[in-house]
Design a protein around this motif. Structure first.
Motif, PDB file in Angstrom:
ATOM      1  N   MET A   1       0.874  -1.302   0.003  1.00  0.00           N
ATOM      2  CA  MET A   1       0.114   0.134   0.202  1.00  0.00           C
ATOM      3  C   MET A   1       0.754   1.310  -0.002  1.00  0.00           C
ATOM      4  O   MET A   1       2.044   1.116   0.507  1.00  0.00           O
ATOM      5  CB  MET A   1      -0.972   0.088   1.104  1.00  0.00           C
ATOM      6  N   GLY A   2       0.148   2.241  -0.375  1.00  0.00           N
ATOM      7  CA  GLY A   2       1.157   3.450  -0.640  1.00  0.00           C
ATOM      8  C   GLY A   2       0.388   4.755  -0.786  1.00  0.00           C
ATOM      9  O   GLY A   2      -0.818   4.616  -1.001  1.00  0.00           O
ATOM     10  N   TRP A   3       1.180   5.843  -0.359  1.00  0.00           N
ATOM     11  CA  TRP A   3       0.551   7.118  -0.430  1.00  0.00           C
ATOM     12  C   TRP A   3       1.204   8.160  -1.410  1.00  0.00           C
ATOM     13  O   TRP A   3       2.516   8.126  -1.244  1.00  0.00           O
ATOM     14  CB  TRP A   3       0.424   7.760   1.033  1.00  0.00           C
ATOM     15  N   TYR A   4       0.511   8.431  -2.395  1.00  0.00           N
ATOM     16  CA  TYR A   4       1.129   9.591  -3.247  1.00  0.00           C
ATOM     17  C   TYR A   4       0.433  10.964  -2.901  1.00  0.00           C
ATOM     18  O   TYR A   4      -0.652  10.822  -2.523  1.00  0.00           O
ATOM     19  CB  TYR A   4       0.734   9.135  -4.757  1.00  0.00           C
ATOM     20  N   ARG A   5       1.002  11.889  -3.543  1.00  0.00           N
ATOM     21  CA  ARG A   5       0.481  13.372  -3.383  1.00  0.00           C
ATOM     22  C   ARG A   5       0.775  14.218  -4.684  1.00  0.00           C
ATOM     23  O   ARG A   5       1.822  13.721  -5.329  1.00  0.00           O
ATOM     24  CB  ARG A   5       0.828  14.119  -2.294  1.00  0.00           C
ATOM     25  N   GLN A   6      -0.248  15.107  -5.197  1.00  0.00           N
ATOM     26  CA  GLN A   6       0.128  15.877  -6.146  1.00  0.00           C
ATOM     27  C   GLN A   6      -0.369  17.276  -5.667  1.00  0.00           C
ATOM     28  O   GLN A   6      -1.583  17.519  -5.415  1.00  0.00           O
ATOM     29  CB  GLN A   6      -0.756  15.255  -7.260  1.00  0.00           C
ATOM     30  N   ALA A   7       0.632  18.074  -5.901  1.00  0.00           N
ATOM     31  CA  ALA A   7       0.403  19.534  -5.903  1.00  0.00           C
ATOM     32  C   ALA A   7       0.077  20.304  -7.008  1.00  0.00           C
ATOM     33  O   ALA A   7       0.577  19.785  -7.945  1.00  0.00           O
ATOM     34  CB  ALA A   7       1.584  20.182  -5.019  1.00  0.00           C
TER      35      ALA A   7
END
Length: 119
Positions: free
Chosen positions: A34-40
């Motif tokens: 499982m993972g968490w990505y982010r996009q600003a």
């Protein structure tokens, strides 16, 4: 097909904390990474944190020491505890699921949850 539902985003002041949650459907959760990505805005999507089926974790350098990823296999849920938040942590955060950490980007994605860090 696996469905991922994120929650826990919101507005927080710099230095504050938030905990994101991602609930997964299906019976394969405990065998997948499982993972968490982010996009600003105006930036590429980046991997923030990941956890393998065995519990090994990876973090982006920008969040090491501040963010903690964990999983509860009994609840089919992965968490991202975010402390000492900074304005540059503002982004949409996405939960992902894949056979291993290296293939998270090509796996299942949630709809995203907005995190705003501002005074």
């Amino acid at each position: 097909q696996v469905q991922l539902v994120e929650s826990g985003g919101g507005l927080v002041q710099p230095g504050g904390s938030l905990r994101l949650s991602c609930a997964a459907s299906g019976s394969i959760f405990n065998t997948y990474a499982m993972g968490w990505y982010r996009q600003a805005p105006g930036k590429q999507r980046e991997l923030v944190a990941a956890i393998s089926s065995g519990g090994s974790t990876n973090y982006a350098d920008s969040v090491k020491g501040r963010f903690t990823i964990s999983r509860d296999n009994a609840k089919n849920t992965v968490y991202l505890q975010m402390n000492s938040l900074k304005p540059e942590d503002t982004a949409v955060y996405y939960c992902t699921m894949g056979p291993n950490i290296a293939t998270l980007m090509f796996g299942s994605w949630g709809q995203g949850t907005q995190v705003n860090v501002s005074s």
